[in-house]
Design an enzyme around this catalytic site. Structure first.
Site, short mmCIF file in Angstrom:
data_model
loop_
_atom_site.label_atom_id
_atom_site.label_comp_id
_atom_site.label_asym_id
_atom_site.label_seq_id
_atom_site.Cartn_x
_atom_site.Cartn_y
_atom_site.Cartn_z
N CYS A 12 0.67 -1.33 -0.45
CA CYS A 12 -0.04 0.24 0.24
C CYS A 12 1.41 0.85 -0.02
O CYS A 12 1.20 1.69 0.86
CB CYS A 12 -0.88 0.02 1.27
SG CYS A 12 -2.39 1.68 1.13
N CYS A 57 -0.46 4.60 2.29
CA CYS A 57 -0.17 4.64 3.57
C CYS A 57 1.03 4.21 3.81
O CYS A 57 1.73 4.96 4.79
CB CYS A 57 -1.02 2.47 3.55
SG CYS A 57 -1.68 2.13 3.37
N ASP A 58 2.11 3.79 3.62
CA ASP A 58 3.40 3.72 3.67
C ASP A 58 4.49 4.59 3.21
O ASP A 58 5.75 4.60 3.27
CB ASP A 58 4.38 2.70 3.62
CG ASP A 58 2.87 1.30 4.39
OD1 ASP A 58 2.57 1.53 5.47
OD2 ASP A 58 2.38 -0.26 3.37
#
Ligand code: NDP
Length: 310
Positions: A138, A141-142
């Protein structure tokens, strides 16, 4: 107070756009839906940043905010939204039986499955070893953790292109590792990739191993289709090679296609078991959009309502 056995009209499993939309429609139909939110309340959209293509939000909206609004709407209309995961189902007879977190038992007259899909990994031991230490599925997300660093994205579809362009806005350089000599993504996404100067597409490349040390990922060993191997220095290794449907719970009980997606009848949400309906990514390997999932949640609710009112 909750007892260990409860009888309900409709059980909805999963809390993405499909599940919440089904809950909204069934609440308005006075069918008292009970929705279990599962391990990732709000689903995949909670891991995205801005959503620009959901109608009704001309300025765009953050994924988590969109999901919290859908949830609030379902709750306001009376849906019973519960934390917890359905760990077992028995669809062999009605009412269907479902177990919550291995404890409580539900008896449901009908069931809507909206358990979504999960990102795929390559299956390399080194990938597992560094998961969470540089390996991620992701980017939104990261990606933040890799600002000004070099990273790689595996895959050549729309997701890979989207993630690569997102990462390119944060990172110094983004490699795209693509096993074919072309990108599978839509023309528009391809153009975005080719027009982003800090993305380098490595066509006809596969990953042999993710390299790293105690600090996490430091590189990747790649093999070109002609057999030549070389390494790239990277701090982040992002997978964008597709998803698999979350249908393990239903294997052997419902007709699934060869990739594990739930089969439905034509344009309906009807599965191979009467009274069980499917909505969202769990039955849709093609479109996978918030709006299509929401639309299919509506279809499932209407099919379910007709089934219960027969
Ligand atoms: P896709 O299945 O479209 O693409 C997966 C990519 O990963 C392909 O390039 C595939 O290669 C590659 N791949 C698969 N397995 C491996 C492997 N083991 N090793 C290396 N590469 C691998 O998945 P997406 O998630 O990109 O998209 C799914 C659907 O969602 C599509 O219909 C897409 O259009 C849609 N989507 C739409 C978006 C939008 O409209 N904004 C955004 C994101 C997705 P190969 O081509 O060789 O099979």
């Amino acid at each position: 107070m909750e007892t260990n056995k409860e009888t309900i009209k409709v059980l909805i499993i999963g809390s993405g756009p499909a599940g919440y939309t089904a809950a909204i429609y069934l609440s308005r139909a006075n069918l008292a839906p009970v929705l279990y939110e599962g391990i990732e309340p709000g689903g995949q959209l909670t891991t995205t940043t801005e959503v620009e293509n959901f109608p009704g939000f001309p300025e765009g909206i953050d994924g988590p905010e969109l999901m919290s609004r859908m949830r609030a709407q379902a709750e306001r209309l009376g849906a019973d939204l519960r934390a917890g995961t359905i760990t077992k189902v028995d669809l062999s007879a009605r009412p269907f039986r479902a177990e919550v977190d291995g404890e409580k038992e539900l008896l449901a007259e009908s069931l809507i499955i909206s358990t979504g899909a999960t990102a795929k990994y390559l299956g390399l031991p080194s990938e597992t070893k560094f998961r969470g230490q540089g390996v991620s599925a992701c980017a939104t997300c990261d990606g933040f953790f890799y600002r000004k660093k070099d990273v790689a994205v595996v895959g050549g579809g729309d997701t890979a292109c989207e993630e690569a362009t997102y990462l390119a806005s944060l990172c110094r350089k983004v490699y795209m590792i693509v096993r074919k000599p072309f990108l599978r993504a839509s023309k528009a996404m391809q153009e975005r990739v080719f027009n982003t100067p800090n993305i380098e597409v490595l066509f006809e490349h596969n990953t042999v191993e993710v390299l790293g040390d105690d600090s996490g990922v430091t590189g990747a060993l790649l093999r070109r289709n002609d057999g030549v191997e070389h390494t790239i220095d990277i701090a982040g290794f992002f997978l964008a090679i597709g998803h698999h449907p979350n249908t393990e719970l239903f294997a052997g009980q419902l007709d699934l296609n060869e990739e594990g997606y739930i089969k439905v009848e034509g344009n309906t949400s009807k599965t191979s078991v009467e009274g069980v309906f499917a909505a969202g990514d769990v039955k849709d390997p093609h479109y996978r959009q918030a709006i299509t999932a929401a639309g299919s949640g509506c279809v499932a609710a209407l099919d379910c309502e007709r089934f219960l009112l027969r």
